[in-house]
Design a protein around this motif. Structure first.
Motif, short mmCIF file in Angstrom:
data_model
loop_
_atom_site.label_atom_id
_atom_site.label_comp_id
_atom_site.label_asym_id
_atom_site.label_seq_id
_atom_site.Cartn_x
_atom_site.Cartn_y
_atom_site.Cartn_z
N ALA A 172 0.84 -1.20 0.00
CA ALA A 172 0.00 0.00 0.00
C ALA A 172 0.87 1.24 0.00
N ASN A 174 0.34 5.35 0.07
CA ASN A 174 -0.61 6.43 0.26
C ASN A 174 0.16 7.74 0.42
N SER A 201 -1.55 -1.07 -3.81
CA SER A 201 -2.52 0.00 -4.02
C SER A 201 -1.77 1.33 -4.05
N LEU A 203 -2.73 5.45 -3.60
CA LEU A 203 -3.73 6.47 -3.29
C LEU A 203 -3.07 7.84 -3.33
N THR A 219 -3.01 -2.77 -7.60
CA THR A 219 -4.26 -3.45 -7.26
C THR A 219 -5.40 -2.45 -7.05
N GLU A 220 -5.04 -1.19 -6.80
CA GLU A 220 -6.03 -0.12 -6.64
C GLU A 220 -5.36 1.19 -7.00
N PHE A 221 -6.13 2.08 -7.63
CA PHE A 221 -5.58 3.39 -7.99
C PHE A 221 -6.64 4.45 -7.76
N GLN A 222 -6.25 5.49 -7.02
CA GLN A 222 -7.15 6.63 -6.80
C GLN A 222 -6.36 7.92 -6.96
N THR A 238 -1.32 -4.09 -14.73
CA THR A 238 -1.89 -3.94 -13.39
C THR A 238 -2.91 -5.04 -13.12
N LEU A 240 -5.80 -3.97 -11.82
CA LEU A 240 -6.96 -3.10 -11.63
C LEU A 240 -8.18 -3.68 -12.34
N GLU A 241 -9.33 -3.61 -11.68
CA GLU A 241 -10.58 -3.99 -12.32
C GLU A 241 -11.27 -2.78 -12.94
N LYS A 242 -10.99 -1.60 -12.39
CA LYS A 242 -11.53 -0.37 -12.97
C LYS A 242 -10.45 0.71 -12.92
#
Length: 395
Positions: A172, A174, A201, A203, A219-222, A238, A240-242
């Protein structure tokens, strides 16, 4: 005390101060902890110090407040702790390389630094940079960081070049205060523990501008506030699913979305212009390419390959490069892109039921399943192949 003795004391004091100032600007080689003695009292160090020796277990330099020179800590097989907790500013460079058992690095009061490189420090668990606000260049690669210690980016709001890669336990990342990256931002191959990790991830809640952004193995991107990418933006390999960047309006060069085998939804709702190519390829689960409802101009090539049944680019009226859209789907209809094809300034190709549009590995073989390829070279090879194909469409 006589005038003579007072004058002598002042003279000796001046000599001592001058000698200390000279030592704080010297080139120093440290092969034992005792070798630090000549510079231990330096509050400002403008010289260069190289620390490399089998007999060094700990480096503690509490007097150091400002660094204008360089510190290089390399190939110390027994070094476990580096403590520079008095350091507040650095316009120089700090390099930590190939220190295999170094597990604690403390620079907890450092607020700004020109350059920091931490490379091949596999045992590092505690990296304390809790006060850092600005960095010109930061590189953290091949360490043991695992989110259990104090990570360096809680207060970081500005950077020129920032790279975090190949940290296999780091799941992670952040950076809540980061607002601008004026150079390269590279996040890749983190959280990929053998047989256990799927990436990390990322963030970036307050990031607004970035120059050149490369994101891999996420695994996650914001990045809800990201509005401008002045150079290129890429998401490759990646989990990523979205992928959604709601505030992004411009990409100065290429936007690349390649080999993301779980990706099924892409949304760039406010994106108006792309200054280079738009590359979307080898994304196994991406059946509909939408989410570009504001896009008008593509200054480079429009290049898409995959199993798309639908591509929606309702407001694209200008493609200054060529166009190559290849879909392996039997449901895809090229006529929906007729206006875009007519606007392309280079060679324009659209084909449904295309075998060449099926996901491939770098050697040309078809991908089986949806496992993300973890080999960095394979992803780069495929992206390079797509880029090469895109270039030919200009002519």
């Amino acid at each position: 005390m006589t005038r003579l003795s007072s004058g002598l004391l002042l003279f000796l004091s001046a000599v001592a101060i001058h000698a200390q100032q000279e030592s704080c600007a010297n080139q120093v080689v440290v092969v034992s902890e005792a070798d630090l003695s000549p510079i231990a009292a330096c509050s400002t160090f403008s010289g260069s110090v190289t620390i490399s020796g089998a007999g060094i277990n700990a480096i503690v330099w509490p007097a150091l407040k400002s660094l204008t020179g360089s510190i290089k800590v390399t190939s110390n097989p027994h070094l476990a702790t580096l403590n520079l907790d008095g350091l507040k500013t650095s316009t120089g460079k700090i390099t930590l390389y190939n220190n295999t058992i170094l597990n604690v690095v403390n620079m907890s009061n450092l607020q700004s630094i020109n350059s920091l490189e931490i490379v091949t420090v596999p045992s590092l668990r505690q990296l304390s940079l809790s006060s850092i606000e600005t960095i010109n260049s930061l590189k953290i690669e091949d360490t043991g960081l695992d989110n259990s210690g104090t990570l360096p980016w809680s207060q970081l709001h500005q950077a020129t070049d920032l790279g975090v890669s190949n940290n296999k336990f780091l799941k992670a990342i952040n950076m809540p205060s980061l607002k601008t990256v004026s150079g390269r931002l590279t996040i890749a191959a983190n959280g990929l523990m053998e047989g256990q990790g799927h990436g990390s991830s990322l963030l970036l809640s307050n990031l607004t501008t970035c120059s050149n952004c490369t994101f891999r193995h996420l695994t996650e991107f914001q990045a809800p506030s990201l509005s401008t990418v002045s150079a290129s933006l890429s998401f490759d390999e990646t989990n990523l699913e979205k992928l959604e960047i709601p505030a992004l309006k411009t990409v100065g060069q290429t936007l690349s979305i390649v080999s993301n085998n779980l990706l099924s939804n892409v949304s760039f709702a406010e994106l108006i212009s792309i200054g280079g190519a738009l590359l979307i390829a080898n994304n196994t689960q991406l059946r509909t390419v939408g989410g570009f409802q504001s896009l008008k101009d593509i200054a480079g090539v429009l290049n898409m390959r995959g199993a798309f049944s639908n591509i929606s680019l309702p407001h694209v009226t200008n493609v200054k490069g060529g166009m190559s859209v290849l879909s392996s789907s039997t449901d895809f209809d090229c006529s929906t892109l007729a206006k875009i094809k007519a606007s392309a300034h280079g060679k324009a190709v659209c084909q449904a039921k295309a075998v060449s549009a099926k996901p491939t590995n770098s050697d040309g073989s078809l991908v089986n399943g949806a496992a993300v390829v973890s080999d960095l070279s394979m992803g780069f090879a495929f992206t390079a192949t797509i880029m090469a194909a895109a270039v030919t469409l200009f002519f």
